[in-house]
Design an enzyme around this catalytic site. Structure first.
Site, PDB file in Angstrom:
ATOM      1  N   LYS A 291     -33.672  38.181  17.865  1.00 44.12           N
ATOM      2  CA  LYS A 291     -34.932  38.598  18.472  1.00 44.12           C
ATOM      3  C   LYS A 291     -34.745  38.628  19.986  1.00 44.12           C
ATOM      4  O   LYS A 291     -33.808  38.042  20.519  1.00 44.12           O
ATOM      5  CB  LYS A 291     -36.064  37.623  18.105  1.00 44.12           C
ATOM      6  CG  LYS A 291     -36.351  37.534  16.615  1.00 44.12           C
ATOM      7  CD  LYS A 291     -37.439  36.515  16.337  1.00 44.12           C
ATOM      8  CE  LYS A 291     -37.716  36.385  14.842  1.00 44.12           C
ATOM      9  NZ  LYS A 291     -38.751  35.358  14.561  1.00 44.12           N
ATOM     10  N   HIS A 292     -35.633  39.293  20.665  1.00 44.21           N
ATOM     11  CA  HIS A 292     -35.522  39.388  22.120  1.00 44.21           C
ATOM     12  C   HIS A 292     -35.789  38.035  22.758  1.00 44.21           C
ATOM     13  O   HIS A 292     -36.597  37.230  22.272  1.00 44.21           O
ATOM     14  CB  HIS A 292     -36.496  40.427  22.665  1.00 44.21           C
ATOM     15  CG  HIS A 292     -36.157  41.834  22.283  1.00 44.21           C
ATOM     16  ND1 HIS A 292     -35.007  42.460  22.705  1.00 44.21           N
ATOM     17  CD2 HIS A 292     -36.822  42.736  21.510  1.00 44.21           C
ATOM     18  CE1 HIS A 292     -34.968  43.695  22.220  1.00 44.21           C
ATOM     19  NE2 HIS A 292     -36.051  43.882  21.488  1.00 44.21           N
ATOM     20  N   SER A 293     -35.101  37.794  23.849  1.00 43.37           N
ATOM     21  CA  SER A 293     -35.267  36.550  24.576  1.00 43.37           C
ATOM     22  C   SER A 293     -36.706  36.420  25.078  1.00 43.37           C
ATOM     23  O   SER A 293     -37.345  37.404  25.460  1.00 43.37           O
ATOM     24  CB  SER A 293     -34.302  36.507  25.764  1.00 43.37           C
ATOM     25  OG  SER A 293     -34.478  35.341  26.520  1.00 43.37           O
ATOM     26  N   ASP A 302     -31.057  41.793  22.807  1.00 36.27           N
ATOM     27  CA  ASP A 302     -31.172  42.303  24.169  1.00 36.27           C
ATOM     28  C   ASP A 302     -30.019  43.226  24.555  1.00 36.27           C
ATOM     29  O   ASP A 302     -30.056  43.855  25.621  1.00 36.27           O
ATOM     30  CB  ASP A 302     -31.218  41.136  25.170  1.00 36.27           C
ATOM     31  CG  ASP A 302     -32.444  40.264  24.976  1.00 36.27           C
ATOM     32  OD1 ASP A 302     -33.488  40.800  24.563  1.00 36.27           O
ATOM     33  OD2 ASP A 302     -32.355  39.046  25.218  1.00 36.27           O
TER      34      ASP A 302
END
EC number: 2.3.1.78
Length: 658
Positions: A291-293, A302
């Site tokens: 998942k995105h930071s 990312d």
């Protein structure tokens, strides 16, 4: 009849012998079919089977006889807080180690113990994604009794014992006890990766065996025998066939690699970024690193979008050079660029907004920014720059001295000047634009970050410009920062200001394309320049970030598309090309399979995976929604299906271009 059959056999053998020089070798014949479907199916079957058989599922929750059960979800553990202090109530606070300069959040209130042998117990769930910091406060004296740091495991059962220390009556001790061990939630990913790696190695060994002379000769005889039998059966079944070369007159399938200046490493790199994007968009097994930071830092998710932007820049220069060398006028090409950019933006707005099956969409809440929208704007700016200042690519290096020059850079000095001006604008707006109620140059997430001082300042100037130009309701309402930092305002990671740095990244991709064409006859020169760009961009990133996730001048941040984020991901991109170019295009050790096929049909795969995300067979009802294993299997299946679809479309010569 026997004589006629022998005559046909002799003619067939002669025809087969005559065509021997035109027929591809067994290795080429095997390679022409490509291991794409085989690799996709084997990866899918092996990963799913191994994950199903070996990976742990969700552990049953323990029963609590003294307290109600707590329903654990994915990435959670059970924590029993035992208060053995008589007459003293406790308040337990929590924050994640991953949350930079965050304020503590209330976790539980535990009443005082009534009897020495009967402590008060409170059951709560705690996050297992990152390390946790727990602080126990005494409500009587309103002070911190103790603080501890611990990394909980998924579905584990823990007890926090708060009692008087043996050293003195006024001292309080906090001890953490493991009642039941957690499951290894990362085991399914490890198994799937190892199985996939083993299959790749097995296929590579098989291809190596096919290249050996003995096996090569045996396959040659087998193919020749089948070809002879096919010709005999054809003549026996069609004695009145007028044109014996009719089969050779059928249109041949043109390979994409045979196109002028077509480099398989570029399409392979694009396919790698695209397949990773599909996997993480479908959930990535619900693992936090897919998942995105939340704000600063990097995760696997990312990486993919910037790489896609980078390789789009390379493709811009390669395709534009090919078109202009074939005599396409700049005016006509400008029209195509504008039309393609417009279509990308329109398609992006359509697919980024909610499904119409959920009801009519209000114009007041249409999200305007998005992935394809940013690609459209970036493509237009970079393509127009290259079109206006385009120069013919020199055929080859005539002098050794000229090969050591920087002509791929010096020939683009007008473009470099404009890109540097754009980057100066980004820096000026980011660090000097006054934002009401926020410190100038703020780069933080707002919310509970920065000790809760700036809760409405998410993104600083980037968020302010988006809200000013587009309005809150037209931005992304659930940013990744909301998970840890509890941001209270809308923030869009594909906003206006960040588009400047995506243009910079695409232009760095253009430079990679120029290196590939300017020095196309000199592999060493290409690799040296790729390595040089890796070093230069890497050093810039080190200087900007101070080798720290949060303490640098400009941290790596996907939400902001900070310049350090661009230089770091561009460094990685040049590193990948440094490996792919000699392996795929120079030595031919790898064909790019299976990533080459989705790379050739990137728009179709991206739009298709977004539109059909909630449809079977890309998604189905899971038996346990809180199982990483089941989500991982589902996401692997969905991703492998898109690889297979891309392969079938490639073989059918179906390419969606806009």
């Amino acid at each position: 009849m026997t004589g006629g059959s022998n005559s046909r056999r002799r003619r067939a053998e002669e025809r087969s012998s005559a065509a021997g020089t035109e027929r591809s070798s067994p290795r080429e014949a095997a390679g022409s079919m490509g291991p794409g479907p085989a690799l996709a199916v084997l990866l899918l079957a092996g990963s799913v089977l191994s994950a199903t058989l070996l990976a742990p599922g969700r552990r049953a929750e323990p029963d609590l006889d003294e307290k109600r059960n707590v329903e654990l979800k994915m990435d959670q553990a059970l924590l029993l807080i035992h208060n053995e202090l008589l007459g003293t109530s406790l308040t337990v606070y929590w924050k994640s180690e991953y949350c930079y300069q965050c304020t503590f959040q209330p976790l539980a209130n535990v009443s005082h113990g009534r009897k020495p042998a009967k402590p008060s117990v409170e059951a709560v769930s705690v996050s297992t994604q990152h390390g946790s910091i727990l602080q126990v406060n005494s409500t009587l004296e309103e002070r911190a009794a103790c603080r501890l740091e611990y990394k909980f495991g998924e579905f584990g059962n823990y007890s926090l014992l708060v009692r008087h220390a043996s050293s003195g009556a006024d001292d309080i001790a906090c001890d953490l006890v493991v009642n039941e061990n957690p499951v290894d939630s990362n085991l399914p990913v490890s198994i799937a990766f190892l199985v996939g790696l083993a299959l790749v190695i097995a296929i590579s060994i098989l291809r190596l065996l096919l290249s050996l002379d003995d096996i090569n000769n045996w396959i040659s005889k087998a193919i020749a025998s089948r070809e002879t039998d096919r010709l005999i059966n054809s003549e026996l079944g069609s004695p009145s066939r007028a044109d014996p070369l009719g089969a050779d007159c059928q249109p041949e399938t043109r390979r994409a690699s045979a196109l002028p200046h077509r480099l398989r490493c570029v399409d392979t790199f694009r396919g790698v970024a695209l397949i990773l994007m599909v996997f993480v968009n479908y959930g990535g097994g619900k693992y936090w690193y897919f998942k995105h930071s939340s704000w600063n830092g990097l995760t696997v998710a990312d990486l993919v979008f910037p790489w896609f932007v980078f390789i789009m820049g390379s493709s811009i220069f390669l395709s534009m050079t090919s078109l202009l060398q074939r005599g396409c006028s700049k005016i006509k090409l400008l029209g195509k660029i504008a039309w393609r950019s417009f279509l990308l933006i329109c398609i992006g707005i359509i697919i980024v907004n909610p499904n119409y099956c959920l009801g009519p969409l209000s114009w007041d809440k249409v999200r305007i920014p998005g992935v394809l929208q940013r690609l459209g704007v970036t493509y237009f700016v970079v393509a127009v720059l290259e079109l206006f200042f385009w120069k013919p690519v020199p055929d080859s290096c005539t002098l050794e001295r000229s090969c050591l020059s920087l002509r791929d850079i010096t020939s683009s000095w007008p473009q470099w000047l404009i890109v540097l001006i754009l980057e100066s604008i980004w820096l000026a707006l980011t660090f000097f634009l006054p934002v009401p109620g926020c410190p100038t140059g703020y780069l933080g997430p707002g919310g509970i970050g920065d000790l809760g001082k700036y809760p409405h300042c998410t993104g600083g100037a980037a968020g302010y410009i988006d809200r000013l130009l587009l309005g809150d309701s037209h931005l992304y309402q659930h940013p990744s920062s909301a998970v840890l930092y509890h941001t209270e305002v809308a923030y869009d990671p594909e906003g206006v200001l960040g588009t400047i740095n995506s243009i910079v990244m695409a232009f760095l991709g253009v430079q990679a394309g120029k290196i590939l064409l300017y020095y196309k006859d000199r592999t060493k020169a290409i690799l040296i320049r790729f390595a040089a760009w890796c070093c230069i961009l890497g050093l810039i990133s080190i200087a900007l970030t101070k080798m720290s996730a949060n303490e640098g001048f400009i941290p790596i941040n996907k939400n902001l598309w900070s310049i350090s984020y661009v230089t770091t991901l561009s460094c990685f991109a040049f590193s990948i090309l440094l490996i792919l170019y000699p392996v795929v295009d120079v030595k031919g050790l790898w064909t790019g399979t299976p990533f080459f096929y989705p790379g050739m049909n990137s728009i179709l795969v991206y739009v298709g995976h977004e539109v059909f995300e909630d449809y079977f067979p890309f998604q189905w009802k899971l038996e346990d929604e809180q199982s990483h294993k089941e989500h991982l299997i589902q996401n692997i299946v969905a991703t492998a299906l898109w690889v297979l679809i891309a392969y079938i479309l490639y073989k059918k010569k179906v390419f969606w271009k806009i």
